[in-house]
Write a protein that holds these residues in place. Structure first.
Motif, PDB file in Angstrom:
ATOM      1  N   ARG A  12     -45.791  50.701  91.626  1.00  0.00           N
ATOM      2  CA  ARG A  12     -45.397  49.873  92.774  1.00  0.00           C
ATOM      3  C   ARG A  12     -43.875  49.757  92.866  1.00  0.00           C
ATOM      4  N   GLU A  13     -43.237  49.567  91.712  1.00  0.00           N
ATOM      5  CA  GLU A  13     -41.781  49.435  91.701  1.00  0.00           C
ATOM      6  C   GLU A  13     -41.094  50.731  92.123  1.00  0.00           C
ATOM      7  N   ILE A  14     -41.643  51.858  91.702  1.00  0.00           N
ATOM      8  CA  ILE A  14     -41.075  53.151  92.107  1.00  0.00           C
ATOM      9  C   ILE A  14     -41.231  53.328  93.614  1.00  0.00           C
ATOM     10  N   LYS A  15     -42.428  53.025  94.121  1.00  0.00           N
ATOM     11  CA  LYS A  15     -42.673  53.159  95.565  1.00  0.00           C
ATOM     12  C   LYS A  15     -41.800  52.213  96.373  1.00  0.00           C
ATOM     13  N   ALA A  16     -41.566  51.017  95.834  1.00  0.00           N
ATOM     14  CA  ALA A  16     -40.764  50.020  96.544  1.00  0.00           C
ATOM     15  C   ALA A  16     -39.273  50.352  96.500  1.00  0.00           C
ATOM     16  N   GLY A  17     -38.886  51.309  95.674  1.00  0.00           N
ATOM     17  CA  GLY A  17     -37.488  51.714  95.621  1.00  0.00           C
ATOM     18  C   GLY A  17     -36.674  51.041  94.539  1.00  0.00           C
ATOM     19  N   ARG A  18     -37.324  50.242  93.690  1.00  0.00           N
ATOM     20  CA  ARG A  18     -36.570  49.628  92.587  1.00  0.00           C
ATOM     21  C   ARG A  18     -36.029  50.714  91.665  1.00  0.00           C
ATOM     22  N   TYR A  19     -36.846  51.734  91.424  1.00  0.00           N
ATOM     23  CA  TYR A  19     -36.427  52.908  90.663  1.00  0.00           C
ATOM     24  C   TYR A  19     -36.422  54.081  91.631  1.00  0.00           C
ATOM     25  N   LYS A  20     -35.288  54.705  91.786  1.00  0.00           N
ATOM     26  CA  LYS A  20     -35.140  55.822  92.704  1.00  0.00           C
ATOM     27  C   LYS A  20     -35.227  57.137  91.925  1.00  0.00           C
ATOM     28  N   PRO A  21     -35.494  58.268  92.613  1.00  0.00           N
ATOM     29  CA  PRO A  21     -35.542  59.557  91.923  1.00  0.00           C
ATOM     30  C   PRO A  21     -34.288  59.782  91.084  1.00  0.00           C
ATOM     31  N   GLY A  22     -34.500  60.149  89.835  1.00  0.00           N
ATOM     32  CA  GLY A  22     -33.403  60.364  88.897  1.00  0.00           C
ATOM     33  C   GLY A  22     -33.094  59.153  88.043  1.00  0.00           C
ATOM     34  N   ASP A  23     -33.539  57.955  88.450  1.00  0.00           N
ATOM     35  CA  ASP A  23     -33.291  56.750  87.656  1.00  0.00           C
ATOM     36  C   ASP A  23     -34.112  56.785  86.372  1.00  0.00           C
ATOM     37  N   GLN A  24     -33.516  56.244  85.333  1.00  0.00           N
ATOM     38  CA  GLN A  24     -34.215  56.162  84.054  1.00  0.00           C
ATOM     39  C   GLN A  24     -35.059  54.890  84.015  1.00  0.00           C
ATOM     40  N   LEU A  25     -36.291  55.035  83.534  1.00  0.00           N
ATOM     41  CA  LEU A  25     -37.168  53.881  83.356  1.00  0.00           C
ATOM     42  C   LEU A  25     -36.790  53.164  82.064  1.00  0.00           C
ATOM     43  N   PRO A  26     -37.172  51.901  81.931  1.00  0.00           N
ATOM     44  CA  PRO A  26     -36.874  51.193  80.687  1.00  0.00           C
ATOM     45  C   PRO A  26     -37.544  51.886  79.492  1.00  0.00           C
ATOM     46  N   PRO A  27     -36.943  51.772  78.304  1.00  0.00           N
ATOM     47  CA  PRO A  27     -37.552  52.374  77.112  1.00  0.00           C
ATOM     48  C   PRO A  27     -38.853  51.656  76.733  1.00  0.00           C
ATOM     49  N   TYR A  28     -39.617  52.291  75.860  1.00  0.00           N
ATOM     50  CA  TYR A  28     -40.918  51.758  75.438  1.00  0.00           C
ATOM     51  C   TYR A  28     -40.822  50.310  74.973  1.00  0.00           C
ATOM     52  N   ARG A  29     -39.800  50.005  74.182  1.00  0.00           N
ATOM     53  CA  ARG A  29     -39.674  48.652  73.630  1.00  0.00           C
ATOM     54  C   ARG A  29     -39.571  47.611  74.745  1.00  0.00           C
ATOM     55  N   GLU A  30     -38.777  47.891  75.772  1.00  0.00           N
ATOM     56  CA  GLU A  30     -38.656  46.947  76.889  1.00  0.00           C
ATOM     57  C   GLU A  30     -39.979  46.814  77.643  1.00  0.00           C
ATOM     58  N   LEU A  31     -40.692  47.925  77.802  1.00  0.00           N
ATOM     59  CA  LEU A  31     -41.988  47.872  78.479  1.00  0.00           C
ATOM     60  C   LEU A  31     -42.985  47.065  77.647  1.00  0.00           C
ATOM     61  N   GLN A  32     -42.928  47.211  76.330  1.00  0.00           N
ATOM     62  CA  GLN A  32     -43.799  46.436  75.440  1.00  0.00           C
ATOM     63  C   GLN A  32     -43.574  44.945  75.662  1.00  0.00           C
ATOM     64  N   GLU A  33     -42.309  44.541  75.659  1.00  0.00           N
ATOM     65  CA  GLU A  33     -41.979  43.130  75.814  1.00  0.00           C
ATOM     66  C   GLU A  33     -42.341  42.631  77.210  1.00  0.00           C
ATOM     67  N   ARG A  34     -42.034  43.418  78.212  1.00  0.00           N
ATOM     68  CA  ARG A  34     -42.281  42.994  79.588  1.00  0.00           C
ATOM     69  C   ARG A  34     -43.759  42.786  79.880  1.00  0.00           C
TER      70      ARG A  34
END
Length: 159
Positions: free
Chosen positions: A24-46
């Motif tokens: 949803r965030e990718i589709k909404a434009g929060r992360y644009k093509p080429g942007d790096q996603l948060p690392p595993y550790r941040e995703l774990q916490e989130r």
């Protein structure tokens, strides 16, 4: 992660919830093509999940062609038409997946890549470049392992 709003509990696994939210965030434009996603550790916490659950969520998005991963660098949003609100995996992904499921060679490996003319489209060229980058990344990893093995063999005392 917010609980499901419907009265019926959502029984999908946690990695699906995380993948859906990131999608949803990718589709909404929060992360644009080429942007790096948060690392595993941040995703774990989130999302309040284990490391393997975060990895599984990213695997879902990778299999859909929404992201790609470069070992040692992270996961990045793949190129796609961000204006399309109802994202579906790209045709090259669906074609490769269908052929892989049948045990056939993926599209792009033979002479007749598509029913289109021999003139490659921008999408075809990007797909080919992504595949080449993935292959080079895998080859680089193999070479690093060989170098490490040679270093270890060189450090062993000779008898």
């Amino acid at each position: 992660m917010t609980p499901a709003s419907s009265a019926k509990p959502d029984r999908r696994p946690p990695y699906q919830h995380a993948a859906d939210e990131l999608r949803r965030e990718i589709k909404a434009g929060r992360y644009k093509p080429g942007d790096q996603l948060p690392p595993y550790r941040e995703l774990q916490e989130r999302f309040g999940v284990a490391n393997m659950t975060a990895r599984s969520a990213l695997n879902v998005l990778r299999e859909e062609g929404l992201i790609y991963t470069i070992q040692g660098r992270g996961s990045f949003v793949a190129d796609y038409d961000g204006t399309d609100a109802d994202y579906t995996p790209p045709a090259w992904f669906l074609g490769n997946k269908a052929q892989a499921d049948r045990g056939a060679e993926p599209a792009g490996k033979g002479k007749a890549d598509s029913p289109k003319s021999a003139d490659p489209t921008l999408s075809d060229m990007l797909t080919a470049l992504r595949e080449e980058i993935r292959a080079l990344s895998a080859e680089q990893q193999e070479l690093r392992q060989e170098v490490e093995a040679l270093k270890k063999a060189r450090q062993r005392p000779r008898s």
